[in-house]
Design a protein around this motif. Structure first.
Motif: not given
Lengths: 275, 327, 561, 121
Positions: C69-70, C73, C453-455
């Motif tokens: 996610g980092a 983002n 939303f990453f995943d």
């Protein structure tokens, strides 16, 4: 814009100092002057809106936490603020007179008045510095620990971490600090009884000093910039670069300086004159 | 064929909204969501104006396409009445839309009296729902047909609670309370998500909303809170360790995460970030949970936010017992 | 046909004077505009690369391009920051505005040429700061820099904030310049209501740039001060107020969307009229609507904050005001349609992109109604629906107008003609790709897909702990369509680039007035000489095409005697 | 917006002696200065009296009079093109708008902050 004939040959610098050189894209000195002046006014508007953020911050905090300001202003010296107000107003007068001298083509008064204006700026900053030094001494500057850390050897020793974004100093300094706040408020006629009260006052002080330093700091920055451009036109005046039809720079710098004064006229009562 | 963790193959993916709800909106947990009629009203207005504008545009492009030798026809270059008409008609339409949206909003905003109150705390990256009896859970359980009010805050950054099935959304702002209320009319399980970007695991900050019947809810609440007393402390602590998301930063197998691993940490002496030392005992663990910034172990960042008010004293005791077992 | 022999070109602003140094210190608005165009296009390319990475990432649940996610983002933050601060805000005013504004006025330059050059250099410095941020690993705050996240994250936020601050001054300088130039340098015979509408839109833009951008500057400065020194302004832990930041930020950033869209509308007004060969319909209303948008745009910033904890009273005020700003935009669209009515419409690439604009901006503007109405905003706020909405307005609006302007003024800027057919094809590809990319996001957004939303694995899979929870496997389907569309969209842009850049090498030499437009920039040579006009142009009705006749021989429009 | 009222109606012919700007009389400048100093003294003096809720209004009222004097005479707004004064007033109006609405909201939601502060104390 009558472009049917070639524009009159623009008088370049040297020789005729009474009229400004006309840039190639303007038709007349009047048009050039008006453009410059309108540009300056528009720039002043951006300055007003720039400061609007600070005033908004102030207003919201003052509306929701009036006690912050009541507590905080005890730590400012109203006489110094009033003196500085008078100094800035006087410098505004000398600046206005300087513009007048430039318009009338009087070189010696122009040089004198600009010098006095510059001097007033210096006095203002001097007083401001004295006030800041006093606050620094009593550890009232927000982020003081972080500033000290930044300028100390600790920053590069690889062991010490930067101090937390806290207002209170660690260790012995903290005791002194508490003592100072307690005494100062007692002096202002307010007895601090409990630890909780003291904590509340310190939190208030921290908010107030944040506002005080940010507002006056940004204003001081504008004073410094103003002094820089005044110095620049002073050099121009000494070199005889201004005349009755060539005073745009003096006029515009004057407008800027007056705006800086105008902002201080509001900052003074907002910060120093609180019950 | 793309295989999504053995769940769907691409060919089996539902083409349209075959998973509940309408084409545009997901399944609702209420009988008449106040928002839905407004949504469809606006959708109708959008469709009408889109087809009007693009239809006319297409028509003109075809009808008045440039032809050799054909001059454009003269028309008037302005017509004030026409301009006013096509300014006022949209104005009336948006006025209606505003009013509808506003009326539904007020309905969604003003909680009726007698709400069942649940406190919500958002933290990176987890939800904590605290019930009137003090029990906390990481999923939201609510009784059916009873208005529920969520009083929310955050311990670190801004989060936002969204339950699509209930059409409610509200930010959780640190340093203050915000609230939403709703009444779920249909038993079932729904999704709750964080919609305000809040950091690395933002997309994993999910929870379930379980709408129970009134009796089931009471039974659940009683049973759920019981594990603290019925299970041995260390086991209860293990459950808590999972539920409260401690595992996100503190491993139990020795690998360092955002925070130190809990494996073998108990009873040892550790160096602190400021150079001092500390013995990890009951008091230190308790302090680390309630005031995480007080004593940071060397090599770690002060990033944990407090659990003050989110765990009871008994819960901390079980957590300490659990940590003691990790050797 | 297009590759006739390359004739020797007379000295133009491009070659007079020669040498790299003469470009670096130039005060010529045309050169500055052209350099802006190049830099802005480069920024667009950079932003598009991030966009494709994001799209590829989201195609399927789980990590595709990046694994954390980092990292994701950072991707969307950089995409947003680059696109907003380096592309859409300066896109049209700084490039086309700089190039054509003085020429449309029959002037030799803008009022303050040196300030103009300073604006360019500030843009470059801002760009360097953003590249530094990129080299240092990027920031992860989102382009909105909301505290307390932005005051607590470990990424180099201050650097990015300083970059945006500097870009703000670039924008302010351009605004001051345009405002003064339009005020003091109009030629005799060109009153306010005889100006080309593009100038009206630039005037409105300049008003916003001057009034709003300083607020962004102070906001970012305060954020930096808070982050560095710990003064409590926005961070609750230090005694500040996080909502206050949102007010500060949106007081600039909402008017800023009109900085972006107003000049775009200006271009569309010009292009529609020229290629319909009809006098623009309702000139006064279009002109006034530009100013109305500029001023009303300041009254609606709180509609970004309906779920933020803003008080219901203020939310209601902002919602009501928000709808008023829809009217001037609607007026413009209706006037464009009325202009096309009974015209003689030629689908040049510029016109195709202008029609794309009406199509896409129409959807973007109308879906804004969902976000302005309080109840529906509560549901779709911060979801993919919003992502779709603002891409329809920003990419579908600003980018389409940018491309329309590019095809419209390209012959004037470079003196070369491009291939019309390829331009039309590109417009079609872009239109299809665009809709495939963003329309599905309206649907998934309203159905439960948040933004940033990453995943989304957990949204499309059954939850073992809660078997009753209905997953949304259809999201995957829509995301795949969206990604395919994204590549198609960018492919269309690549087509545009190849066509235009290719025209510089062996394209047909452009005549002075290839489109038969009546604004003044078409009266000087293509490319214009150093001082724009050999002799003073006559400012007539800039939308009167009656006395312009196509000359088959010269392939250009000439004035009838 | 009548364009002849904006600065430099562009067709001003080539003219050597069109005055560029008004020269303010010495007497006026000195009078304004005296007034400003006096107002400063007044505002400091009244700050020692308590007018209750009006304290801020009094201080800001005096400041506004001072600011108006500076703008009108030192900054020449009184003599210059009215357009400068107009845009200056508009700028102050936008400041008021920004400040006003933000403050309105902050005051409205402040109770939610207070209850939070009380509950965590």
């Amino acid at each position: 814009m009558t472009q049917s004939q070639e524009p009159p040959p623009a008088p370049r610098d040297g020789g005729n100092h009474d009229a400004a050189p006309l840039a190639h894209h303007f038709d007349s000195l009047k048009q050039q002057y008006d453009s410059a002046k309108l540009g300056m006014w528009v720039f002043l508007i951006t300055e007003v809106l720039f400061f609007s953020g600070l005033f908004c911050w102030y207003a919201v905090f003052r509306a929701n936490h009036p006690d912050v300001f009541v507590d905080g202003h005890h730590f400012l010296e109203t006489p110094l603020g009033a003196f500085n107000t008078a100094v800035l107003i006087f410098s505004s007068l000398t600046m206005a007179l300087a513009v007048r001298s430039a318009q009338l083509g009087r070189r010696a008064p122009l040089i004198g008045l600009l010098s006095v204006t510059l001097l007033c700026g210096l006095v203002f900053l001097g007083v401001k510095t004295a006030e800041y030094r006093q606050k620094w001494h009593h550890r009232l500057v927000p982020g003081q620990a972080r500033i000290e850390y930044f300028f100390s050897a600790k920053r590069t020793d690889g062991v010490s971490a930067p101090p937390a974004k806290e207002f209170l100093p660690e260790g012995e300094g903290q005791a002194q600090y508490r003592q100072y706040v307690r005494q100062h408020l007692a002096h202002a006629g307010e007895e601090i009884l409990t630890e909780e009260q003291l904590q509340g006052r310190i939190a208030n002080l921290r908010s107030f000093m944040g506002i005080y330093f940010t507002l006056t700091g940004l204003h001081a920055l504008h004073v410094i910039i103003g002094m820089g451009v005044i110095f620049w036109i002073l050099v121009g005046a000494i070199r005889g670069r201004f005349g009755p039809r060539r005073f745009t720079a003096v006029d515009l710098v004057g407008l800027y300086w007056h705006l800086v004064d105008l902002i201080w006229i509001y900052l003074f009562p907002l910060l120093y004159l609180i019950h | 064929m793309i295989d999504l963790d053995g769940l769907y193959s691409l060919a089996e993916l539902p083409l349209l909204a075959q998973t509940g709800g309408s084409f545009w909106l997901p399944d609702a947990a209420t009988k008449d969501p106040a928002m839905d009629p407004v949504f469809y009203l606006i959708l109708a207005v959008c469709a009408l104006f889109f087809f009007l504008v693009v239809g006319l545009m297409g028509l003109f492009v075809v009808r008045y396409a440039r032809r050799p030798g054909v001059k454009p026809q003269k028309t008037t270059t302005h017509h004030t009445l026409l301009e006013i008409v096509w300014s006022v008609i949209p104005l009336i339409i948006v006025g209606v839309i505003f009013y509808q949206g506003f009326a539904a909003y007020m309905e969604m905003q003003n909680a009726p009296s007698g709400c069942y109150e649940i406190r919500v705390t958002g933290r990176q990256w987890q939800w904590v729902f605290t019930y009137p009896n003090g029990y906390s859970d990481d999923n939201l359980h609510v009784p059916v047909d009873l208005p529920v009010k969520l009083t929310m805050t955050s311990t670190d950054v801004i989060h936002s609670l969204w339950i699509p099935a209930l059409r409610v959304k509200m930010d959780l702002v640190p340093g203050r309370y915000t609230s939403v209320w709703f009444r779920a009319d249909k038993e079932g399980t729904y999704r709750l998500l964080c919609t305000e970007y809040c950091g690395d695991e933002h997309s994993n900050m999910l929870a379930a909303v379980v709408v129970h019947s009134a009796e089931d809810f009471q039974e659940w609440l009683k049973g759920a809170a019981d594990y603290l007393t019925t299970l041995p402390p260390a086991e209860a602590g293990k459950i808590l360790y999972q539920r409260r998301g401690c595992f996100q930063c503190h491993s139990t197998d020795g690998t360092a995460g955002t925070g130190p691993s809990l494996l073998g940490i108990y009873g040892r002496t550790h160096t602190l970030a400021d150079g001092g030392t500390v013995v990890v005992d009951d008091n230190y663990i308790r302090q680390s949970i309630l005031e995480p910034q007080a004593k940071i172990l060397a090599g770690y960042q002060p990033v944990m936010s407090t659990y003050q008010g989110l765990v009871t004293d008994d819960e901390i005791t079980t957590l300490i017992e659990f940590i003691k077992t990790l050797k | 046909m297009a590759t006739t022999q390359v004739e020797p070109v007379p000295d133009s602003y491009l070659t007079d004077p020669r040498g790299l140094r003469s470009w670096l210190v130039t005060r010529d608005h045309k050169r500055i505009g052209l350099m802006f165009l190049v830099l802005i296009s480069a920024s667009l390319a950079l932003g598009a690369v991030f966009a494709l990475l994001i799209r590829t990432e989201l195609t399927l649940p789980g990590g595709q391009v990046v694994s954390t996610g980092a990292a994701y983002n950072r991707l969307f933050t950089l995409h947003g920051a680059v696109m907003i601060f380096l592309f859409v805000i300066p896109a049209i005013p700084s490039s086309f505005g700089n190039f054509v504004l003085p020429i449309m006025l029959g002037a030799k330059d803008v009022a303050f040429p040196r300030l103009n050059l300073a604006s360019l250099y500030l843009y470059v410095v801002g760009m360097v700061f953003f590249l530094l941020v990129l080299l240092l690993g990027g920031i992860d705050t989102g382009w909105t820099f909301y505290p307390p996240y932005s005051t607590s994250t470990a990424t180099p936020v201050v650097l990015a904030v300083v970059g945006a601050f500097i870009l703000g001054f670039s924008s302010i300088f351009t605004g001051i310049n345009f405002l003064v130039t339009i005020h003091t340098m109009r030629p005799p015979g060109m009153g306010w209501f005889r100006m080309p509408l593009f100038l009206w839109s630039l005037y409105g833009t300049a008003v916003i740039q001057v009034l709003a951008t300083p607020v962004l500057a102070i906001t970012l400065l305060l954020l930096a001060v808070e982050r560095v020194l710990g003064i409590g302004i926005f961070d609750d832990k230090l005694g500040g107020d996080p909502i206050l930041f949102q007010h500060f930020f949106w007081f600039y950033s909402h008017p800023a969307v009109y900085i972006m869209i107003l000049p775009a509308m200006g271009i569309i007004s010009e292009v529609i009229s020229v290629f319909s060969r009809k006098h623009i319909f309702g000139y006064d209303f279009i002109a006034y609507s530009s100013i109305a948008i500029a001023l009303l745009g300041f009254l609606v910033w709180g509609h970004h904050m309906f779920v933020s904890g803003q008080s219901p009273l203020v939310a209601m005020i902002f919602s009501a005001l928000t709808f008023t700003v829809a009217i001037p935009s609607a007026i413009k669209v209706f006037n464009w349609l009325a202009t096309m009515y009974k015209g003689s419409i030629e689908l040049t690439p510029a016109m195709c992109f202008a029609l794309n604009f009406i199509f896409l901006f129409g959807i973007g503007g109308l879906t804004g109604l969902f976000l302005g109405a309080l109840a529906t905003d509560l549901h779709v706020h911060d979801t993919a629906f919003v992502v779709a909405h603002f891409h329809y307005t920003m990419a579908g609006g600003v980018l389409m107008a940018f491309l329309a302007g590019l095809f419209y003024w390209w012959p004037k800027i470079t003196g070369r003609m491009y291939r019309v057919g390829w331009g039309q094809l590109a417009a079609l590809v872009v239109l299809i790709g665009f809709n495939l990319t963003y329309f599905p996001q309206f649907i998934i957004g309203a159905r439960g897909m948040p933004r940033r939303f990453f995943d989304y694995t957990q949204l499309v899979q059954p939850d073992p702990d809660f078997p009753m929870l209905k997953p949304h496997p259809e999201f995957v389907y829509y995301q795949i369509i969206s990604t395919v569309g994204g590549f198609l969209f960018v492919g269309g842009l690549v087509l545009v680039a190849i066509n235009l850049i290719g025209s510089c090498f062996g394209g047909r030499k452009a005549p002075a007035n290839p489109w038969g437009a009546a604004t003044l920039e078409w009266q000087c040579d293509s490319p214009p000489p150093r001082e724009n006009f050999a002799s003073a142009p006559e400012a007539g009705d800039c939308y009167d095409y009656d006395d312009l006749e196509y000359d088959e021989q010269a392939q250009e429009y000439v004035k009838l005697p | 917006m009548d364009h002849t009222k904006t600065p430099s109606a562009p067709n001003s012919a080539s003219q050597a002696d069109v005055p560029l700007a008004h020269v303010v009389e010495l007497r006026i400048l000195l009078t304004v200065f005296a007034a400003l100093i006096m107002l400063t003294a007044i505002t400091v003096a009244v700050s020692y009296f308590d007018f209750g809720a009006f304290n801020l209004s009094v201080a800001l009222g005096v400041a506004t009079i001072k600011a108006t004097l500076v703008a009108l005479y030192f900054m020449h707004l009184r003599y210059d093109n009215a357009f400068y004064a107009t845009i200056f007033v508009i700028a102050v109006g936008f400041l008021g708008l920004f400040l006003g609405i933000t403050m309105l909201d902050a005051v409205e939601y402040y109770p939610d902050v207070q209850t939070w502060q009380q509950s965590t104390r």
